[in-house]
Design an enzyme around this catalytic site. Sequence first.
Site, PDB file in Angstrom:
ATOM      1  N   ASP A 195      75.408 109.091  98.625  1.00  0.00           N
ATOM      2  CA  ASP A 195      74.662 110.338  98.689  1.00  0.00           C
ATOM      3  C   ASP A 195      73.518 110.372  99.699  1.00  0.00           C
ATOM      4  O   ASP A 195      73.425 111.285 100.512  1.00  0.00           O
ATOM      5  CB  ASP A 195      74.091 110.667  97.312  1.00  0.00           C
ATOM      6  CG  ASP A 195      75.172 110.820  96.246  1.00  0.00           C
ATOM      7  OD1 ASP A 195      76.299 110.355  96.471  1.00  0.00           O
ATOM      8  OD2 ASP A 195      74.880 111.387  95.201  1.00  0.00           O
ATOM      9  N   GLU A 429      74.144  99.885  87.616  1.00  0.00           N
ATOM     10  CA  GLU A 429      74.716 100.848  88.549  1.00  0.00           C
ATOM     11  C   GLU A 429      74.740 100.252  89.954  1.00  0.00           C
ATOM     12  O   GLU A 429      75.726 100.350  90.671  1.00  0.00           O
ATOM     13  CB  GLU A 429      73.879 102.122  88.516  1.00  0.00           C
ATOM     14  CG  GLU A 429      74.389 103.256  89.372  1.00  0.00           C
ATOM     15  CD  GLU A 429      73.503 104.483  89.291  1.00  0.00           C
ATOM     16  OE1 GLU A 429      73.851 105.496  89.929  1.00  0.00           O
ATOM     17  OE2 GLU A 429      72.466 104.451  88.589  1.00  0.00           O
TER      18      GLU A 429
END
Length: 467
Positions: A195, A429
């Site tokens: 992103d 993550e």
Amino acid sequence: MTATTAGPSAPPVEGAHETRTGRRALRAAASRVLLANWTGSSTVPSHTLYPHQWSWDSAFIAIGLARLSPRRAQRELETLLGAQWGDGRVPHIVFNPAVPHEAYFPSPDFWRSSTAGAAAGAPPDIETSGIVQPPVHALAAWLVHESDPETSGRRRFLERVHPRLTAWHDYLHANRDLGGHGLVSVLHPWEPGMDNSPCWDRPLARVDPVPATSFRRADLTHGDAADRPTDLDYGRYVRLATGYRDRGYTDADSGTGAPHEFTVEDPGFNAFLIVSEHALAAIALTLGRDPRPHRERARALTTALVARLWHPEAGLFLCHDLRTGTPIEEKSVTGLLPLLVPDLPGDIVKALLRTASGDHFGLGSTTALAPSYDLRGRSFDPSRYWRGPAWFNTNWALERGLRQHGAFARADELRQAILASAGGSGFAEYVDPRTGRARGTTDFSWTAAVVLDLLARTEDPGQDVDR
């Protein structure tokens, strides 16, 4: 489940890759993560930060889930493909209607897929986003099938997903070759999945952000702001997504020049498409259908990838900004992902191997896992999302690529590093590439999934790529 950086929600599984007992404990811990994140029809990446179904997450999740429950892995992909649009696109988010809108932004009332996307064939009864993510799905479907061909065949899994996967690839080839050079373009930084990579800083700089006061970021409720994109980044993401939505999610040029402020050819996105075309060829062959169209597409994409995005002076593939017609010089892990491609020229493979272990990524020397961005880059940040931390899905892909091109010792070393870091971080993550410290949320689904896949291949080396 916690979503802070204070530590994992369960004790780390230390040394879990080193002994059979340790591997068994790691497998059990990874299985618990996927079972806890299962919703009944799909798997959330995280119940806090990401409480819906994400496209490329589900592909990686299915690959690992197949080692736990092949039927559940098949359903994971079929649920995602059940939200496919009429034009063939697979949306990057499929929203769970039971989750309150305020739990995640941008929520369904922002994307308005069933109305704004109606002309493109958005489902009228399922709310989704309107953008896409990397096409890992055919590869995932093939690996799910291979994990248990008997169950797959009995349930006619490949027969059901093959036409949907073909339509997905058809959409990308027909609608996203915006440069006319044979490569697929991305229209938003969320589409390549990385992103807020520094690769997007220059293309994003020409986008006027919406005011930060015009939206509410639910991610900062569950995550440390130091780990997340900035408000300025988000303002630009929202501006781009709003423009795409208000054009009815139309990809084509309106006749007045490129209609999209952000239009980039990304090597990782195209590498996944190439690998998935090869997977579609294998699926077609298994079903008694013609594999040649998929193989031809894979060859054409590989040729275009090398011609357009390979930069020998950089030692890796670079993104290309179609609005300016120039390469983006930032070095990102996306430039190493073409190691997944089976037919790369040998000199390029050797150069990529040198770059991966060199000063910019330090794989096997200064870092155990490949960072998401250049260690020597001016924008390197070991904590902030895709601006430096190491991610487990990209390292899984690199392990597969190393093994495919015969770098078995380096692949084995990376595999062990992934298992050790995932277990030691509570299935984070992402992690600091130098220290291995957990960042983002923990109990993250694709981290657990790639662990299950790698453990299965550790126990059965015959399943490894070309080995």
